[in-house]
Design a protein around this motif. Structure first.
Motif, PDB file in Angstrom:
ATOM      1  N   LEU A   1      45.441  94.858  31.701  1.00 31.88           N
ATOM      2  CA  LEU A   1      46.318  94.477  30.598  1.00 31.88           C
ATOM      3  C   LEU A   1      45.884  95.157  29.304  1.00 31.88           C
ATOM      4  CD1 LEU A   1      48.655  92.702  29.594  1.00 31.88           C
ATOM      5  CD2 LEU A   1      46.988  90.881  29.209  1.00 31.88           C
ATOM      6  N   LYS A   2      44.584  95.165  29.053  1.00 31.51           N
ATOM      7  CA  LYS A   2      44.089  95.776  27.815  1.00 31.51           C
ATOM      8  C   LYS A   2      44.184  97.298  27.879  1.00 31.51           C
ATOM      9  CE  LYS A   2      42.678  94.633  23.778  1.00 31.51           C
ATOM     10  NZ  LYS A   2      41.482  93.828  23.481  1.00 31.51           N
TER      11      LYS A   2
ATOM     12  N   TYR B   1      33.784  95.308  31.050  1.00 32.85           N
ATOM     13  CA  TYR B   1      34.949  94.918  30.248  1.00 32.85           C
ATOM     14  C   TYR B   1      34.580  94.786  28.774  1.00 32.85           C
ATOM     15  CZ  TYR B   1      38.711  92.127  28.296  1.00 32.85           C
ATOM     16  OH  TYR B   1      39.735  91.669  27.485  1.00 32.85           O
TER      17      TYR B   1
ATOM     18  N   ARG C   1      40.153  80.724  37.128  1.00 32.04           N
ATOM     19  CA  ARG C   1      40.467  81.283  35.816  1.00 32.04           C
ATOM     20  C   ARG C   1      39.953  80.390  34.696  1.00 32.04           C
ATOM     21  NH1 ARG C   1      45.373  82.638  38.544  1.00 32.04           N
ATOM     22  NH2 ARG C   1      46.392  80.752  37.774  1.00 32.04           N
TER      23      ARG C   1
ATOM     24  N   GLU D   1      35.801  96.564  25.278  1.00 31.85           N
ATOM     25  CA  GLU D   1      36.249  95.816  24.100  1.00 31.85           C
ATOM     26  C   GLU D   1      35.460  96.232  22.858  1.00 31.85           C
ATOM     27  OE1 GLU D   1      38.579  93.904  23.316  1.00 31.85           O
ATOM     28  OE2 GLU D   1      39.322  92.739  25.021  1.00 31.85           O
TER      29      GLU D   1
ATOM     30  N   SER E   1      47.354  86.152  38.508  1.00 26.82           N
ATOM     31  CA  SER E   1      46.388  86.062  37.414  1.00 26.82           C
ATOM     32  C   SER E   1      47.082  85.641  36.121  1.00 26.82           C
ATOM     33  CB  SER E   1      45.695  87.417  37.208  1.00 26.82           C
ATOM     34  OG  SER E   1      46.626  88.378  36.755  1.00 26.82           O
TER      35      SER E   1
ATOM     36  N   ALA F   1      46.674  87.032  33.330  1.00 25.94           N
ATOM     37  CA  ALA F   1      47.106  88.255  32.652  1.00 25.94           C
ATOM     38  C   ALA F   1      48.498  88.682  33.128  1.00 25.94           C
ATOM     39  CB  ALA F   1      46.101  89.382  32.902  1.00 25.94           C
TER      40      ALA F   1
ATOM     41  N   GLU G   1      42.439  91.416  33.246  1.00 28.29           N
ATOM     42  CA  GLU G   1      42.476  91.593  31.797  1.00 28.29           C
ATOM     43  C   GLU G   1      42.204  93.044  31.418  1.00 28.29           C
ATOM     44  OE1 GLU G   1      40.388  88.647  29.419  1.00 28.29           O
ATOM     45  OE2 GLU G   1      40.361  87.309  31.134  1.00 28.29           O
TER      46      GLU G   1
ATOM     47  N   LYS H   1      37.388  89.794  35.337  1.00 29.16           N
ATOM     48  CA  LYS H   1      37.895  90.526  34.180  1.00 29.16           C
ATOM     49  C   LYS H   1      38.787  91.706  34.562  1.00 29.16           C
ATOM     50  CE  LYS H   1      36.231  88.335  30.647  1.00 29.16           C
ATOM     51  NZ  LYS H   1      37.144  87.708  29.679  1.00 29.16           N
TER      52      LYS H   1
ATOM     53  N   GLN I   1      37.209  81.222  31.724  1.00 27.15           N
ATOM     54  CA  GLN I   1      37.447  81.005  30.300  1.00 27.15           C
ATOM     55  C   GLN I   1      36.346  80.159  29.684  1.00 27.15           C
ATOM     56  OE1 GLN I   1      41.348  79.261  30.263  1.00 27.15           O
ATOM     57  NE2 GLN I   1      42.400  81.207  30.588  1.00 27.15           N
TER      58      GLN I   1
END
Length: 223
Positions: free
Chosen positions: A184-185, A147, A50, A151, A213, A215, A181, A178, A54
Motif C-alpha cells: 500500500l505504501k 518496513y 491484525r 518509512e 488484510s 490494507a 502495508e 507488514k 497494531q
C-alpha cells in the motif's frame, strides 16, 4: 388379513422419498454450516492477528518514546547545572541516539532503531534498521524492520529509496504482517514519484495476495 393396496405402496414410496430428501437437505445444511463456521473462524483469526500487530506497533512506539526521554534525562543528569540556573545550549538540542553496540541482542537493536524512528530521528533509524537487517536477516523482526526502514526514508522525502525498500519488504518478507502495508505504501510512494503504473501494480498485488488484510480493505471497491 387385508392385502395392501397399490395406493398404499405409492404413498409409502412418496413418504420415503420425502424423508430421504429431507435427510439429504439436512446433511447439506450441516455441511454448509460447518463450511460457514470455518470461514468465520478463519476471518476472526486474521482479524485478531491484525489487531495484535497494531497493539505491538503501538507498544513499540511508546517504548521508543520512553527510550528517547530516558536518554534526555540521562544527559541532564550527566551535565552539571550552570550558576545562573540556565541549561547549556547543547542541552536544549534534541538528544542524539547513543552509539549502537557492535553485536547487541536482536531485540535490543531493533528497539533502539525503532526508538529513533518514533522520536523522529530518521537518519539514525535508517542506520539502526540497516545494521539490524545485516546482523539478523532471519529474525522475526526482519520484515517489520525492513518496513520501518522504508518509512524512515519516506519521512525524509527520499521517495526513490523508500520505494525500493517498500518493494523489498513486500517481496523478501511476504509472510510478514507488514507486507500488505508495504504494498500500500509502495503505491503511495510511486504516485509521489509520478509512476502511476507501478502504483497501480502495487495495489493489484495487494488485492490479489492479501485480500482480507486491513490494507486491502481500506482500498475503494473500484479495480
Amino acid at each position: 388379513m387385508r392385502p395392501w393396496s397399490r395406493h398404499f405402496f405409492t404413498r409409502l414410496a412418496a413418504v420415503l422419498l420425502l424423508a430421504a430428501g429431507s435427510a439429504a437437505t439436512q446433511a447439506g445444511a450441516v455441511t454448509t454450516l460447518e463450511a460457514g463456521e470455518i470461514a468465520s473462524l478463519r476471518q476472526e483469526l486474521e482479524q485478531m492477528g491484525r489487531r495484535l500487530q497494531q497493539v505491538q506497533d503501538h507498544q513499540l512506539l511508546l517504548e521508543g518514546r520512553m527510550r528517547d526521554q530516558q536518554q534526555a534525562l540521562d544527559e541532564l543528569r550527566r551535565t552539571p547545572s550552570t550558576e545562573n540556573g540556565t541549561l547549556p545550549r547543547q542541552m536544549t538540542a534534541r538528544p542524539t541516539a547513543p552509539a549502537v553496540p557492535t553485536a547487541p541482542a536482536a531485540t535490543g537493536l531493533y528497539l533502539q532503531a525503532f526508538g529513533d524512528f518514533a522520536a523522529g530521528h530518521f537518519p539514525q533509524a535508517v542506520e539502526g534498521f540497516n545494521r539490524f537487517l545485516q546482523a539478523f536477516p532471519d529474525s522475526d523482526y526482519a520484515g517489520n524492520a525492513q518496513y520501518w526502514l522504508a518509512e524512515s526514508y519516506f519521512n525524509q522525502q527520499q521517495y526513490s529509496r523508500a520505494a525500493e525498500e517498500f518493494a523489498t519488504a513486500a517481496e523478501r518478507y511476504p509472510n510478514s504482517a507488514k507486507a500488505p502495508e508495504a504494498l500500500l505504501k509502495l503505491s503511495e510512494t510511486a504516485r509521489k514519484l509520478g509512476d502511476t503504473q507501478r502504483a497501480g501494480r502495487s495495489l493489484q498485488q495487494l488485492r490479489s495476495r492479501y485480500p482480507e488484510s486491513s490494507a486491502a480493505r481500506s482500498l475503494p471497491n473500484t479495480p
